[in-house]
Motif scaffolding. Structure first.
Motif, mmCIF file in Angstrom:
data_model
loop_
_atom_site.group_PDB
_atom_site.id
_atom_site.type_symbol
_atom_site.label_atom_id
_atom_site.label_comp_id
_atom_site.label_asym_id
_atom_site.label_seq_id
_atom_site.Cartn_x
_atom_site.Cartn_y
_atom_site.Cartn_z
ATOM 1 N N TRP A 30 44.331 64.906 57.543
ATOM 2 C CA TRP A 30 45.496 64.537 56.739
ATOM 3 C C TRP A 30 46.625 64.151 57.687
ATOM 4 O O TRP A 30 46.815 64.796 58.713
ATOM 5 C CB TRP A 30 45.976 65.722 55.898
ATOM 6 C CG TRP A 30 45.094 66.083 54.748
ATOM 7 C CD1 TRP A 30 43.967 66.861 54.793
ATOM 8 C CD2 TRP A 30 45.259 65.687 53.378
ATOM 9 N NE1 TRP A 30 43.422 66.974 53.536
ATOM 10 C CE2 TRP A 30 44.200 66.265 52.642
ATOM 11 C CE3 TRP A 30 46.206 64.901 52.705
ATOM 12 C CZ2 TRP A 30 44.051 66.077 51.275
ATOM 13 C CZ3 TRP A 30 46.062 64.717 51.343
ATOM 14 C CH2 TRP A 30 44.993 65.297 50.633
ATOM 15 N N GLY A 62 50.969 62.770 57.596
ATOM 16 C CA GLY A 62 52.160 62.801 56.752
ATOM 17 C C GLY A 62 52.622 64.217 56.482
ATOM 18 O O GLY A 62 52.209 65.159 57.158
ATOM 19 N N ASP A 63 53.518 64.354 55.507
ATOM 20 C CA ASP A 63 54.048 65.679 55.186
ATOM 21 C C ASP A 63 53.732 65.999 53.729
ATOM 22 O O ASP A 63 53.056 65.240 53.047
ATOM 23 C CB ASP A 63 55.551 65.732 55.464
ATOM 24 C CG ASP A 63 56.276 64.568 54.789
ATOM 25 O OD1 ASP A 63 55.772 64.078 53.755
ATOM 26 O OD2 ASP A 63 57.334 64.139 55.290
ATOM 27 N N ARG A 64 54.245 67.117 53.265
ATOM 28 C CA ARG A 64 53.938 67.579 51.920
ATOM 29 C C ARG A 64 54.354 66.552 50.851
ATOM 30 O O ARG A 64 53.665 66.347 49.859
ATOM 31 C CB ARG A 64 54.693 68.899 51.683
ATOM 32 C CG ARG A 64 54.133 69.709 50.548
ATOM 33 C CD ARG A 64 54.914 70.984 50.446
ATOM 34 N NE ARG A 64 54.524 71.930 51.486
ATOM 35 C CZ ARG A 64 54.026 73.129 51.230
ATOM 36 N NH1 ARG A 64 53.900 73.535 49.988
ATOM 37 N NH2 ARG A 64 53.684 73.941 52.200
ATOM 38 N N ALA A 65 55.483 65.881 51.112
ATOM 39 C CA ALA A 65 55.985 64.903 50.137
ATOM 40 C C ALA A 65 55.144 63.619 50.156
ATOM 41 O O ALA A 65 54.986 62.967 49.126
ATOM 42 C CB ALA A 65 57.445 64.587 50.437
ATOM 43 N N HIS A 66 54.651 63.251 51.334
ATOM 44 C CA HIS A 66 53.906 61.994 51.463
ATOM 45 C C HIS A 66 52.617 62.216 52.246
ATOM 46 O O HIS A 66 52.468 61.731 53.359
ATOM 47 C CB HIS A 66 54.754 60.932 52.176
ATOM 48 C CG HIS A 66 56.079 60.697 51.528
ATOM 49 N ND1 HIS A 66 56.206 59.948 50.374
ATOM 50 C CD2 HIS A 66 57.321 61.131 51.847
ATOM 51 C CE1 HIS A 66 57.483 59.922 50.023
ATOM 52 N NE2 HIS A 66 58.181 60.643 50.889
ATOM 53 N N PRO A 67 51.670 62.957 51.676
ATOM 54 C CA PRO A 67 50.442 63.210 52.424
ATOM 55 C C PRO A 67 49.527 61.981 52.442
ATOM 56 O O PRO A 67 49.476 61.249 51.454
ATOM 57 C CB PRO A 67 49.790 64.370 51.650
ATOM 58 C CG PRO A 67 50.333 64.256 50.267
ATOM 59 C CD PRO A 67 51.668 63.576 50.352
ATOM 60 N N VAL A 68 48.860 61.745 53.546
ATOM 61 C CA VAL A 68 47.871 60.660 53.655
ATOM 62 C C VAL A 68 46.532 61.301 54.008
ATOM 63 O O VAL A 68 46.398 61.936 55.052
ATOM 64 C CB VAL A 68 48.259 59.650 54.766
ATOM 65 C CG1 VAL A 68 47.190 58.565 54.890
ATOM 66 C CG2 VAL A 68 49.614 59.026 54.493
ATOM 67 N N HIS A 69 45.567 61.139 53.121
ATOM 68 C CA HIS A 69 44.241 61.702 53.373
ATOM 69 C C HIS A 69 43.426 60.652 54.126
ATOM 70 O O HIS A 69 42.815 59.777 53.527
ATOM 71 C CB HIS A 69 43.573 62.067 52.044
ATOM 72 C CG HIS A 69 42.474 63.059 52.184
ATOM 73 N ND1 HIS A 69 41.637 63.401 51.163
ATOM 74 C CD2 HIS A 69 42.075 63.806 53.245
ATOM 75 C CE1 HIS A 69 40.767 64.318 51.583
ATOM 76 N NE2 HIS A 69 41.009 64.571 52.842
ATOM 77 N N ARG A 125 40.270 55.389 51.628
ATOM 78 C CA ARG A 125 41.114 56.159 50.683
ATOM 79 C C ARG A 125 40.395 57.252 49.915
ATOM 80 O O ARG A 125 40.165 57.077 48.740
ATOM 81 C CB ARG A 125 41.823 55.196 49.735
ATOM 82 C CG ARG A 125 42.968 54.452 50.414
ATOM 83 C CD ARG A 125 43.629 53.471 49.478
ATOM 84 N NE ARG A 125 42.727 52.378 49.122
ATOM 85 C CZ ARG A 125 42.528 51.304 49.878
ATOM 86 N NH1 ARG A 125 43.160 51.163 51.002
ATOM 87 N NH2 ARG A 125 41.698 50.375 49.512
#
Ligand SMILES: Nc1ncnc2c1ncn2[C@@H]1O[C@H](COP(=O)(O)OP(=O)(O)OP(=O)(O)O)[C@@H](O)[C@H]1O
Ligand SMILES: [Mg+2]
Length: 270
Positions: free
Chosen positions: A23, A25-32, A229
């Protein structure tokens, strides 16, 4: 197409991924970037990672190379953990060499100094490391250019120097991220032939990332197709054509069938 090949019992794969996940990014904008992924790369294999832009190829390769810490899962190099409680293990790292799209040679060092630099950082004496650099320039086909500056070499020759540098400390595994992506088509074909030769001469395990279906089919023992994605293994394709392969193999029905299958599947998942 088939499922991942299993290794002979008791033989650790050169690279082992167990539920490796990433993962960003951060909690607000996570990117898997990569879903939990299992993969074994047996010693001596030339494995190609192929997939649409942004599907996680570089992410997977950088985790294999110890440049990026997985969010979860286990990654082993031979039978050693590469990451242990957030710490990279030096012994596992010394089995890994990396090559990127840009050669990233230092312009203020000669070709032989660039190639020998990892050895200098390891404290190897000058005579020994320059002897090794000469051996490697011969292996990658740029002997005679040891004393030149990087800017005096063509793009293909600079990539040869980058491969030599990655091989300087004789790692068992070479990780390559679109190493020929910036080269023209003819030079790229030539470099594919050269890489096959170097791989056969050194018996390294190679994992190579590419966007090019024909490069993948030409080089690979197996092709791992990633879907986006989050990134995950979509299919694994065996490429059983005999070695050494000449560029003419691209005209064979066997090559074209594999390339067509991959192209169709890539269109479906992109
Ligand atoms: N440092 C980062 N911070 C946030 N997101 C990232 C970071 N690195 C990669 N990503 C994201 O992770 C996903 C996978 O990226 P990655 O670079 O692994 O793809 P790729 O398959 O190598 O793509 P390309 O073929 O374009 O090189 C993408 O969605 C990307 O935007
Ligand atoms: Mg990439």
């Amino acid at each position: 197409m088939d499922t991942p090949a299993s290794n002979a019992p008791n033989e650790a794969p050169a690279i082992g991924l167990r539920a490796i996940e990433k993962w960003f990014g951060d909690r607000a904008h996570p990117v898997h970037a990569l879903a939990p992924t299992d993969l074994d790369v047996p010693a001596g294999e030339l494995l190609v990672l192929l997939g649409p832009s942004g599907c996680g190829k570089t992410t997977m390769l950088r985790m294999m190379g110890g440049l990026l810490e997985p969010t979860a899962g286990e990654l082993t190099i031979e039978d050693q953990a590469l990451w242990n409680g957030g710490e990279r293990q030096g012994e596992a790292l010394s089995e890994l060499g990396m090559v990127f799209q840009d050669a990233n040679l230092f312009p203020w060092l000669t070709i032989e100094e660039n190639i020998a630099l990892p050895l200098e950082l390891k404290g190897v004496g000058k005579a020994q490391r320059l002897a090794r650099a000469r051996e490697l320039t011969k292996l990658v086909g740029i002997s005679g250019f040891e004393k030149r500056w990087p800017k005096e070499l063509s793009g293909g020759m600079r990539q040869r120097a980058a491969i030599a540098r990655a091989l300087s400390y004789d790692p068992k595994i070479l990780l390559m991220d679109e190493p020929f992506g910036a080269l023209d088509a003819m030079t790229r074909d030539q470099m594919n032939l050269e890489l096959q030769r170097i791989w056969q001469a050194t018996k390294k395990t190679i994992v190579l990332v590419t966007h090019s279906i024909s490069e993948a089919v030409f080089l690979a023992d197996r092709i791992v197709l990633l879907s986006p994605r989050p990134g995950r293994i979509d299919t694994i394709v065996d490429v059983p054509m005999a070695r050494p392969r000449s560029l003419d193999v691209q005209a064979t029905p066997e090559f074209q069938t594999i390339a067509r299958t991959l192209r169709h599947r890539l269109n479906e998942i992109s």
